[in-house]
Design a protein around this motif. Sequence first.
Motif, mmCIF file in Angstrom:
data_model
loop_
_atom_site.group_PDB
_atom_site.id
_atom_site.type_symbol
_atom_site.label_atom_id
_atom_site.label_comp_id
_atom_site.label_asym_id
_atom_site.label_seq_id
_atom_site.Cartn_x
_atom_site.Cartn_y
_atom_site.Cartn_z
ATOM 1 N N SER A 66 0.752 -1.200 -0.046
ATOM 2 C CA SER A 66 0.014 0.046 0.123
ATOM 3 C C SER A 66 0.848 1.124 0.093
ATOM 4 O O SER A 66 0.508 2.325 -0.707
ATOM 5 C CB SER A 66 -0.921 0.072 1.403
ATOM 6 N N SER A 67 1.938 1.198 0.697
ATOM 7 C CA SER A 67 2.751 2.500 0.786
ATOM 8 C C SER A 67 3.563 2.762 -0.510
ATOM 9 O O SER A 67 3.355 3.939 -1.093
ATOM 10 C CB SER A 67 3.948 2.244 1.719
ATOM 11 N N ASN A 68 3.960 1.616 -1.345
ATOM 12 C CA ASN A 68 4.450 1.816 -2.638
ATOM 13 C C ASN A 68 3.167 2.370 -3.451
ATOM 14 O O ASN A 68 3.541 3.044 -4.470
ATOM 15 C CB ASN A 68 4.848 0.360 -3.214
ATOM 16 N N SER A 69 1.944 1.743 -3.516
ATOM 17 C CA SER A 69 0.930 2.281 -4.281
ATOM 18 C C SER A 69 0.746 3.822 -3.975
ATOM 19 O O SER A 69 0.544 4.596 -4.932
ATOM 20 C CB SER A 69 -0.540 1.557 -3.946
ATOM 21 N N LEU A 70 0.899 4.178 -2.690
ATOM 22 C CA LEU A 70 0.763 5.447 -2.489
ATOM 23 C C LEU A 70 1.651 6.599 -2.825
ATOM 24 O O LEU A 70 1.508 7.728 -3.410
ATOM 25 C CB LEU A 70 0.487 5.714 -0.907
ATOM 26 N N PHE A 71 2.989 6.049 -2.671
ATOM 27 C CA PHE A 71 4.170 7.167 -2.857
ATOM 28 C C PHE A 71 4.948 6.929 -4.027
ATOM 29 O O PHE A 71 5.818 7.504 -4.113
ATOM 30 C CB PHE A 71 4.941 7.205 -1.463
ATOM 31 N N GLY A 72 4.821 5.583 -4.754
ATOM 32 C CA GLY A 72 5.967 5.231 -5.821
ATOM 33 C C GLY A 72 5.973 6.117 -6.796
ATOM 34 O O GLY A 72 6.959 6.845 -6.858
ATOM 35 N N ALA A 73 4.853 6.638 -7.230
ATOM 36 C CA ALA A 73 4.724 7.844 -8.282
ATOM 37 C C ALA A 73 5.392 9.190 -7.787
ATOM 38 O O ALA A 73 5.904 9.661 -8.677
ATOM 39 C CB ALA A 73 3.322 7.850 -9.054
ATOM 40 N N LEU A 74 5.022 9.552 -6.685
ATOM 41 C CA LEU A 74 5.475 10.613 -6.114
ATOM 42 C C LEU A 74 7.002 10.662 -5.979
ATOM 43 O O LEU A 74 7.723 11.529 -6.055
ATOM 44 C CB LEU A 74 4.983 10.907 -4.738
ATOM 45 N N GLN A 75 7.581 9.479 -5.529
ATOM 46 C CA GLN A 75 9.014 9.285 -5.431
ATOM 47 C C GLN A 75 9.681 9.757 -6.809
ATOM 48 O O GLN A 75 10.714 10.394 -6.858
ATOM 49 C CB GLN A 75 9.407 8.153 -4.878
ATOM 50 N N VAL A 76 9.170 9.378 -7.698
ATOM 51 C CA VAL A 76 9.682 9.337 -9.133
ATOM 52 C C VAL A 76 9.581 10.667 -9.379
ATOM 53 O O VAL A 76 10.622 11.448 -10.015
ATOM 54 C CB VAL A 76 9.056 8.360 -10.133
ATOM 55 N N GLY A 77 8.302 11.275 -9.228
ATOM 56 C CA GLY A 77 8.208 12.747 -9.696
ATOM 57 C C GLY A 77 9.279 13.564 -8.891
ATOM 58 O O GLY A 77 9.769 14.608 -9.478
ATOM 59 N N ALA A 78 9.315 13.463 -7.671
ATOM 60 C CA ALA A 78 10.231 14.217 -6.830
ATOM 61 C C ALA A 78 11.917 14.109 -7.125
ATOM 62 O O ALA A 78 12.659 14.968 -7.191
ATOM 63 C CB ALA A 78 10.115 13.778 -5.174
ATOM 64 N N ALA A 79 12.021 12.804 -7.577
ATOM 65 C CA ALA A 79 13.619 12.449 -8.127
ATOM 66 C C ALA A 79 13.717 13.278 -9.307
ATOM 67 O O ALA A 79 14.895 13.735 -9.442
ATOM 68 C CB ALA A 79 13.652 10.965 -8.181
ATOM 69 N N ASN A 80 12.992 13.296 -10.398
ATOM 70 C CA ASN A 80 13.227 14.028 -11.269
ATOM 71 C C ASN A 80 13.314 15.421 -11.187
ATOM 72 O O ASN A 80 14.247 16.041 -11.790
ATOM 73 C CB ASN A 80 11.928 13.786 -12.359
ATOM 74 N N GLY A 81 12.278 15.922 -10.249
ATOM 75 C CA GLY A 81 12.428 17.405 -9.848
ATOM 76 C C GLY A 81 13.733 17.820 -9.265
ATOM 77 O O GLY A 81 14.254 18.880 -9.398
ATOM 78 N N ALA A 82 14.212 16.905 -8.537
ATOM 79 C CA ALA A 82 15.582 17.102 -7.481
ATOM 80 C C ALA A 82 16.649 16.798 -8.333
ATOM 81 O O ALA A 82 17.841 16.783 -7.989
ATOM 82 C CB ALA A 82 15.374 16.661 -6.242
ATOM 83 N N GLY A 83 16.763 16.066 -9.401
ATOM 84 C CA GLY A 83 17.931 15.630 -10.155
ATOM 85 C C GLY A 83 18.661 14.327 -9.744
ATOM 86 O O GLY A 83 19.739 14.188 -9.918
ATOM 87 N N LEU A 84 17.626 13.753 -9.150
ATOM 88 C CA LEU A 84 18.150 12.469 -8.650
ATOM 89 C C LEU A 84 17.517 11.167 -9.388
ATOM 90 O O LEU A 84 16.784 11.365 -10.244
ATOM 91 C CB LEU A 84 17.380 12.162 -6.927
ATOM 92 N N SER A 85 18.060 9.956 -9.036
ATOM 93 C CA SER A 85 17.822 8.965 -9.909
ATOM 94 C C SER A 85 16.410 8.380 -9.263
ATOM 95 O O SER A 85 15.982 7.860 -8.163
ATOM 96 C CB SER A 85 18.828 7.474 -9.355
ATOM 97 N N PRO A 86 15.549 8.143 -10.413
ATOM 98 C CA PRO A 86 14.184 7.833 -10.118
ATOM 99 C C PRO A 86 14.073 6.401 -9.544
ATOM 100 O O PRO A 86 13.363 5.998 -8.753
ATOM 101 C CB PRO A 86 13.393 7.891 -11.470
#
Length: 546
Positions: free
Chosen positions: A456-476
């Motif tokens: 459930s945690s991955n369902s909630l925040f998985g896409a958010l993690q990828v979006g934040a990584a792209n915005g911060a210049g980190l590895s998705p």
Amino acid sequence: MYHQVSAPLGGLGWSALVAALPLLVLFVLLGVFRVRAWLASLVGLALSLVVAIVAYGMPTGAALNSALEGAAFGLFPALWIVVNAIWIYQMTRRSGHFDVLRRSFARISDDQRVQGIIIAFSFGALLEALAGFGAPVAICSVMLVAVGLKPIKAATIALIANTAPVAYGAVALPVITLAKVTGLPLPDLSAMTGRQVPLLALIVPLVLIVVLDGKRGLRQAWPAALVCGGSFAVAQFLMANFGAVELTDIVAALVSAAAVLLLLRVWKPRPADPAPTSGVAPSGAGGAPTVVRTAAVRTDTRVDVVRAFAPYVAVIVLFSVAAVPAVSTALAHTTRTFSWPGLHVANAGGKPLSLALFKFDWLANSGTVLFVAGLLTVPLLRLRVREAVRSYGETVVQLRTAGLTVMAVLALAYVMNMSGQTATLGLFLAGAGGLFALLSPLLGWFGTAVTGSDTSSNSLFGALQVGAANGAGLSPLLMAAANSSGGVLGKMISPQNLAIGASAVGLAGKEGLLFRRVLAASAVFVPLMCVLVYLQSTPILSWMVP
């Protein structure tokens, strides 16, 4: 249709503070004021509804429907799994075969520290790999009580041990779900996660030894902990990177158990005190055990031993069969998915939330597999049908307060997720820029702590993690894997799992005490995972990212 708002109070900081209030109140009531879990959960639920309606402008009907869907999910599949897992234990206890099981573990090693590692870590990892969703905590807790541990310590050990295997639990469902919600390749996500959680596997058995017998236990039994954790970590890494992801924890659990059994052929832990003739010696100063060895009182026949292990063998066999692709596909055809009535929610981007879809997998469900295993247990243990039915009734009564807690916690989680409170907290952490790598595992930890599920945690925040990584210049890829790896550490403090562990050993209502016991372990593991992920985002350990 209700559209989520990321910052309903204008500023993201103030919005995040208000969004966090239900959880802050819940954990303070549990850990500080020692309020019963069911009552604390209901207070948290009520507060989340107020925040959703007043602060986020969510229609009252939609907010209440969110809570109802969460409660329904708590009833099925969460409680369906736990009730059937504990029912199997109740039948083995009623037939006398659980005592046989205890003596069998005593013959493997008469040292409770070694027994604790084998049962809670290796056997618990196997149950997590096959079932997950609270079953390892429920079953291992009562097994540890059977070998002589006090109920509160048994539940604490089971919860702490239920960490390293979680990312690949339920036949790797958390990682598979993460791949679906992020669109990242499953092999790469599995490999990256497999370069984070094995570190936990190295440490957790050592922590279990400390919890069982303090520094003395660490001095005397560290070889067993090191062999168990090391073999599990190596097997988990190899399977996650080069094998079938679905079999990762199954192989790792079996390898770790076999490694400890081989070690015991050439090494025995030094006893702290002369072993008693039977049972467990009294506690010493400060409540620490002064004797860590037990002795079997009688010799059981081979038939008795086979029958004692038969219910758990049936569990493993049934889950293994259910995991076969052809069987899994056939069972999946019986699943019914429908939109929860009166619940129409879209995220800030205008896309409908999949969380509003309720999946009723009445046959392709871990609880149903455990129920079938329970039915098989009746003839295996030569129980009368009346005794089996009575055991089921006793189990339902035993879990009545735990059931209320689980349903209330998941209702709270669904209200927070549907209203946008969870997304607000995630966006607040994602605003840390390059330091987001340090905070990324906290999102996963937070999501699992609320829902009780890494999936459930991955369902909630998985896409958010990828979006934040792209915005911060980190590895998705790194940030997505960090969500799952951080999530495994939230399982031990999840009110849902605290209620399961407490109820399994007859301590319903003592969830606050259990929470304080496991909080220290979570406080050690979480910063460690945060630092690891941060270093993997820098040139120091970036070579670990696929």
